[in-house]
Write a protein that holds these residues in place. Structure first.
Motif, mmCIF file in Angstrom:
data_model
loop_
_atom_site.group_PDB
_atom_site.id
_atom_site.type_symbol
_atom_site.label_atom_id
_atom_site.label_comp_id
_atom_site.label_asym_id
_atom_site.label_seq_id
_atom_site.Cartn_x
_atom_site.Cartn_y
_atom_site.Cartn_z
ATOM 1 N N UNK A 77 1.868 16.127 -2.844
ATOM 2 C CA UNK A 77 0.694 16.206 -1.983
ATOM 3 C C UNK A 77 -0.013 14.876 -1.812
ATOM 4 N N UNK A 78 0.370 13.829 -2.620
ATOM 5 C CA UNK A 78 -0.258 12.525 -2.444
ATOM 6 C C UNK A 78 0.088 11.956 -1.076
ATOM 7 N N UNK A 79 -0.867 11.248 -0.507
ATOM 8 C CA UNK A 79 -0.636 10.617 0.786
ATOM 9 C C UNK A 79 0.049 9.280 0.584
ATOM 10 N N UNK A 80 0.951 8.935 1.452
ATOM 11 C CA UNK A 80 1.586 7.629 1.383
ATOM 12 C C UNK A 80 0.633 6.585 1.945
ATOM 13 N N UNK A 81 0.910 5.320 1.644
ATOM 14 C CA UNK A 81 0.065 4.240 2.150
ATOM 15 C C UNK A 81 0.181 4.163 3.670
ATOM 16 N N UNK A 82 -0.899 3.757 4.332
ATOM 17 C CA UNK A 82 -0.839 3.638 5.794
ATOM 18 C C UNK A 82 0.120 2.527 6.200
ATOM 19 N N UNK A 83 0.637 2.643 7.383
ATOM 20 C CA UNK A 83 1.558 1.618 7.885
ATOM 21 C C UNK A 83 0.833 0.287 8.006
ATOM 22 N N UNK A 84 1.593 -0.793 7.808
ATOM 23 C CA UNK A 84 1.020 -2.135 7.883
ATOM 24 C C UNK A 84 0.372 -2.347 9.247
ATOM 25 N N UNK A 85 -0.879 -2.869 9.233
ATOM 26 C CA UNK A 85 -1.583 -3.169 10.469
ATOM 27 C C UNK A 85 -2.462 -2.055 10.987
ATOM 28 N N UNK A 86 -2.366 -0.866 10.364
ATOM 29 C CA UNK A 86 -3.168 0.261 10.865
ATOM 30 C C UNK A 86 -4.516 0.375 10.171
ATOM 31 N N UNK A 87 -4.706 -0.390 9.056
ATOM 32 C CA UNK A 87 -5.955 -0.290 8.307
ATOM 33 C C UNK A 87 -6.199 -1.606 7.580
ATOM 34 N N UNK A 88 -7.444 -2.096 7.618
ATOM 35 C CA UNK A 88 -7.787 -3.322 6.902
ATOM 36 C C UNK A 88 -7.962 -3.029 5.423
ATOM 37 N N UNK A 89 -7.976 -4.099 4.600
ATOM 38 C CA UNK A 89 -8.174 -3.933 3.165
ATOM 39 C C UNK A 89 -9.533 -3.295 2.878
ATOM 40 N N UNK A 90 -10.566 -3.700 3.642
ATOM 41 C CA UNK A 90 -11.892 -3.125 3.429
ATOM 42 C C UNK A 90 -11.899 -1.628 3.739
ATOM 43 N N UNK A 91 -11.202 -1.244 4.806
ATOM 44 C CA UNK A 91 -11.127 0.180 5.160
ATOM 45 C C UNK A 91 -10.396 0.973 4.076
ATOM 46 N N UNK A 92 -9.332 0.381 3.543
ATOM 47 C CA UNK A 92 -8.592 1.047 2.462
ATOM 48 C C UNK A 92 -9.472 1.182 1.220
ATOM 49 N N UNK A 93 -10.236 0.107 0.915
ATOM 50 C CA UNK A 93 -11.120 0.147 -0.252
ATOM 51 C C UNK A 93 -12.186 1.230 -0.080
ATOM 52 N N UNK A 94 -12.772 1.287 1.094
ATOM 53 C CA UNK A 94 -13.794 2.306 1.358
ATOM 54 C C UNK A 94 -13.217 3.715 1.243
ATOM 55 N N UNK A 95 -11.999 3.885 1.782
ATOM 56 C CA UNK A 95 -11.347 5.198 1.713
ATOM 57 C C UNK A 95 -11.084 5.610 0.276
#
Length: 460
Positions: free
Chosen positions: A400-418
């Protein structure tokens, strides 16, 4: 004293003789009225009764008598006798409080075993209050080697295991994956009168329906195309001892019927050999599924459920007994010192505290794997929280874990916030736990919460 109730004088005579030869005092009744009269006159310890006392053979008169007995004498164990075709009646009787059911024609050995079990369970002393239980006391009375912990829930379970182990009662162990169901099953065996006999483990989830009979009952050479040699089945290997049927919730319906036959009649046939063989075993089952729910959904036979469910043991998840985590870690490290030749190895108090607060959905098994991975790569004698954190981050993704988003679809800050939002949700806004899980100080976490406008009013 045992009360035998049956309208057939031959059945009463047969049962009466069998029980008297084995040291039991008996009384006999031909109908419900006579049975209730005798119950009022004599101190009964057990009732063995037929399900039918009238021509219609619906069994309703038997169920009515059972209800009256359980109403008047709630603690009096009742064993039902029924034909194989009327097992549904016996299941209804189990719902009403019967201790067990036996099908006609019965095995004398199995009937005596059922009687002994019912009597033993009815005579067990009341459970001690939790405050009166200590691990030291239990270890003096019983053999609970390899079971680590002193949480009150665990102590009550161990006390129960110690009490029911000497009987031959079937035991159903429920609990999430990794909670130690196999260790509890072994404890039942080690504290039973069968402890010098075999303990055979069977993972039913790993046996296909086509191989079930061959695996469980064995086969003779030539019984089917690929049968090039005789095979001894698991039941034969377990005879006189205990068989542990793990993942019983994975069993398909056809295999459930075959298993029920064996557990009910205590006989089986080897494939390719028509001779019936007798079986003398203790049955312990385990599952991480809700069998009662599967019964309601029609995916698990109700009669089999009651056959294996005489005693139920529900194991708590590790997150429900967090105080045992340090004890388990120390136990694992102690064993691994020898394995990896690292005798000076220790775990820091801070690391133990960090491990206590891990969610550990895989329970004890996940904790053990994490500790072993950390010990394996350890370069110092005292393991710190950071050492465990590094290995926890390398753990394989859970279902059920989500895989990492594809490269270029999310910034590091967005990933950190998520990640911070998910952690806040997971730990219910507990700032201390979120900070530890993310490897941050509380101040650093607060700065990020403000930066990303993540609300934390409900935080600690």
């Amino acid at each position: 004293m045992v009360l035998i109730i049956d309208d057939d004088i031959a059945v009463r005579a047969s049962l009466g003789l069998l029980l008297k030869q084995n040291g039991y005092k008996t009384k006999e009744a031909a109908n419900p009225e006579e049975a209730l009269q005798l119950a009022g006159q004599h101190p009964l310890e057990l009732v063995i009764m037929d399900m039918n006392f009238s021509i219609d053979t619906t069994g309703h008169d038997g169920l009515d008598l059972l209800s009256r007995f359980k109403s008047l004498y709630p603690k009096l164990p009742v064993i039902l006798i029924t034909g194989w075709g009327s097992i549904s009646l016996a299941v209804e009787g189990m719902r009403l409080g019967a201790a067990d059911f036996i099908t006609k024609p019965w095995s004398n050995d199995y009937l005596l075993q059922a009687a002994r079990t019912a009597l033993s369970l009815s005579q067990e002393p009341q459970e001690e209050a939790t405050e009166g239980l200590t691990r030291k006391k239990l270890d003096k009375q019983y053999d609970f080697g390899n079971i680590v912990g002193q949480d009150p829930q665990l102590l009550q379970i161990l006390k129960k295991i110690g009490q029911i182990a000497p009987t031959d009662a079937s035991v159903l162990i429920e609990g999430e994956s990794g909670t130690g169901k196999e260790l509890i099953a072994e404890a039942v065996h080690r504290n039973s009168q069968r402890k010098s006999q075999p303990f055979v483990k069977v993972n039913l989830g790993g046996i296909s329906s086509t191989l079930f009979e061959s695996e469980m009952f064995g086969h003779r050479r030539g019984a089917f195309t690929d049968a090039k040699a005789d095979r001894v089945g698991r039941f034969e290997l377990a005879n006189k001892g205990t068989i542990f049927l793990d993942e019983i919730g994975e069993l398909d319906m056809n295999s459930q019927v075959k298993l029920l036959r064996v557990l009910q009649d205590r006989t089986y046939e080897v494939l390719g050999d028509s001779r019936s063989r007798k079986l003398d075993i203790r049955v312990v089952c385990a599952t991480n599924k809700d069998l009662a729910m599967l019964v309601e959904e029609g995916k698990f036979r109700e009669d089999l459920y009651y056959r294996i469910n005489l005693i139920k043991v529900k194991l708590p998840a590790l997150r429900e007994r967090q105080e045992d985590v340090p004890l388990l870690v120390q136990y694992f490290v102690s064993n691994l010192k020898k394995t990896y030749n690292h005798p000076e190895l220790e775990v820091s108090p801070r690391a133990l505290q960090w491990l206590k607060e891990l969610p550990l959905p895989g329970n004890i098994r996940e904790l053990k794997n994490l500790v072993e991975r950390t010990v394996l790569v350890a370069e110092r004698d005292i393991l710190q929280a950071e050492d465990f954190q590094a290995q926890a981050q390398q753990s394989p993704a859970k279902p059920g874990d989500k895989t990492l988003p594809a490269v270029g679809t999310m910034t590091l800050e967005e990933m950190e916030a998520s990640m911070i939002k998910k952690s806040m949700d997971f730990y219910h806004n507990n700032i201390s736990k979120v900070a530890r899980a993310l490897g941050l100080s509380r101040a650093a976490l607060y700065r990020r919460l403000d930066k990303f406008n993540i609300p934390y009013d409900a935080a600690d």
